[in-house]
Design a protein around this motif. Sequence first.
Motif, PDB file in Angstrom:
ATOM      1  N   ARG A 112       0.859  -1.190   0.000  1.00  0.00           N
ATOM      2  CA  ARG A 112       0.000   0.000   0.000  1.00  0.00           C
ATOM      3  C   ARG A 112       0.893   1.237   0.000  1.00  0.00           C
ATOM      4  N   PRO A 113       0.575   2.225  -0.829  1.00  0.00           N
ATOM      5  CA  PRO A 113       1.431   3.413  -0.857  1.00  0.00           C
ATOM      6  C   PRO A 113       1.244   4.274   0.391  1.00  0.00           C
ATOM      7  N   THR A 114       2.341   4.548   1.062  1.00  0.00           N
ATOM      8  CA  THR A 114       2.295   5.425   2.244  1.00  0.00           C
ATOM      9  C   THR A 114       3.475   6.391   2.195  1.00  0.00           C
ATOM     10  N   GLU A 115       3.314   7.528   2.849  1.00  0.00           N
ATOM     11  CA  GLU A 115       4.361   8.562   2.884  1.00  0.00           C
ATOM     12  C   GLU A 115       4.286   9.317   4.216  1.00  0.00           C
ATOM     13  N   PHE A 116       5.181  10.299   4.375  1.00  0.00           N
ATOM     14  CA  PHE A 116       5.264  11.114   5.586  1.00  0.00           C
ATOM     15  C   PHE A 116       5.281  10.206   6.837  1.00  0.00           C
ATOM     16  N   PRO A 117       6.130   9.162   6.852  1.00  0.00           N
ATOM     17  CA  PRO A 117       6.102   8.219   7.977  1.00  0.00           C
ATOM     18  C   PRO A 117       6.712   8.823   9.236  1.00  0.00           C
ATOM     19  N   ARG A 118       6.207   8.432  10.361  1.00  0.00           N
ATOM     20  CA  ARG A 118       6.773   8.855  11.648  1.00  0.00           C
ATOM     21  C   ARG A 118       6.791   7.679  12.616  1.00  0.00           C
ATOM     22  N   ALA A 119       7.599   7.817  13.647  1.00  0.00           N
ATOM     23  CA  ALA A 119       7.667   6.826  14.719  1.00  0.00           C
ATOM     24  C   ALA A 119       7.918   7.605  16.000  1.00  0.00           C
TER      25      ALA A 119
END
Length: 456
Positions: free
Chosen positions: A339-346
């Motif tokens: 699945r396309p995802t962006e702007f990831p954070r943890a």
Amino acid sequence: MTRLEDAPYLRGPHRPVDGEHDACELQPSEGELPTWLSGQFVRNSGNPRFAPPGRYHWFDGDGLLHGVELREGRATYRSRFVRTRAYELEEEAGRALWGGLLEPLDPRHPHGPIKDTANTDVIVHNGVVLATWWLSGQPMAIEVPELTTRGPETFGGALRHSMCAHPKVCPRTGELFFFGFDLLRKPYYHFGCVSAEGELRYVQEVDLPRAYVAHDIAISENYVVLLDLALGYDRAALAQGKRKIGFDRSVPARFGIAPRAGGEIRWFEANPCYVYHTINAHEEGDQIVLTACRIEDPVPSELARDSARLDSISLEPYLYRWTFDLSSGAVREEQLDERPTEFPRAADALLTTDLRFAYAPRVAPREDLLFDGLIKYDLRSGAATTFELEQGFLGEVVFVPEPGKGDEDAGVLVTLTSSDEGSELLVLDASDLGVRCRAPLPRRVQPGFHACWAPL
Ligand SMILES: [Fe+2]
């Protein structure tokens, strides 16, 4: 030529807002705010103060900060422009003085050919919020919770290089690791480190063979991971004063592993790609593991041929992992999700470790970049859970840990939503993505770029 009002990033949820906004208390429409949640969510965005004089790109626009201050169960929204030198010059002139990314460069422009807007990222270092820019410029110090601009951050006059968006703060040492690039002049790239107390430790210039647009780095406990990926200005077009972004598919992706104190860089080659955003890097013995959102083709050829359409962004980023073996020199790479995802954070506190959870907005199937849900990845098991937004779109989330709780996902995710009609503060439980609170903002805001959590 595209009419300005047809520019994808001046329409719908992206429509610019009418300038700044004074402090205004929010009333929850669902749930309530945790009383332990104390700090300020700050998001940067591009919002033209004056009408753009030509074609408009998403990355143009003056830096406009949206902040929600949270204290003892109450929320206060406010918004302020980042007052860069260029912003002040245009304010004085009463009109836009620079064309955007899609317009020709003007080498004779009296204030420099490119307008530094500091519109992209925000980060907290040494107790100071810094706003930074994707084309590598002057970091701007921001006062919280007022969001007023204190001025350029030079670390006591020591910083003479540019700083790009996405510097990283080590959660263990408090050091700031940053990089910058120059597309027109050598050296094309540099990286550096500022101590927890704000002393510039070093800047190391890197002699790259070509100038490319870099957008992020990663840090592990002992190394800085540098990205040298073949997205940049088309040389032939640039010689004619035109700016045309191109991606060279024949050039391998290059990842540089440098000691955190600076020094010799070990370069690793991998399949060609572009990466806007990393999640983190960590070490496993002699191996460095980098997790990020990878884009196979950042400038699809049908768009590259039709420069009028370059004002839209068509991205297919996928969660991806590279493993660089310092002993053997081998690189292993694997896609982790379809699945396309962006702007990831943890969790910021785990940035350099083998963290388990990442939170990445899901890319909506549209020509402009908007996020219609949020995916929580378990990077160890490969499991994922999804929060579906019923209407509108959400922006980057920040994870705020609940004090005294030990679990990695014990806390909340804070973001703002955007639709044609309006915007909300959205607070989700990070453990199950359940809604903890929604509170409408007094106006619609753009989905914008990056966000941080600033202690108050
Ligand atoms: Fe970014």
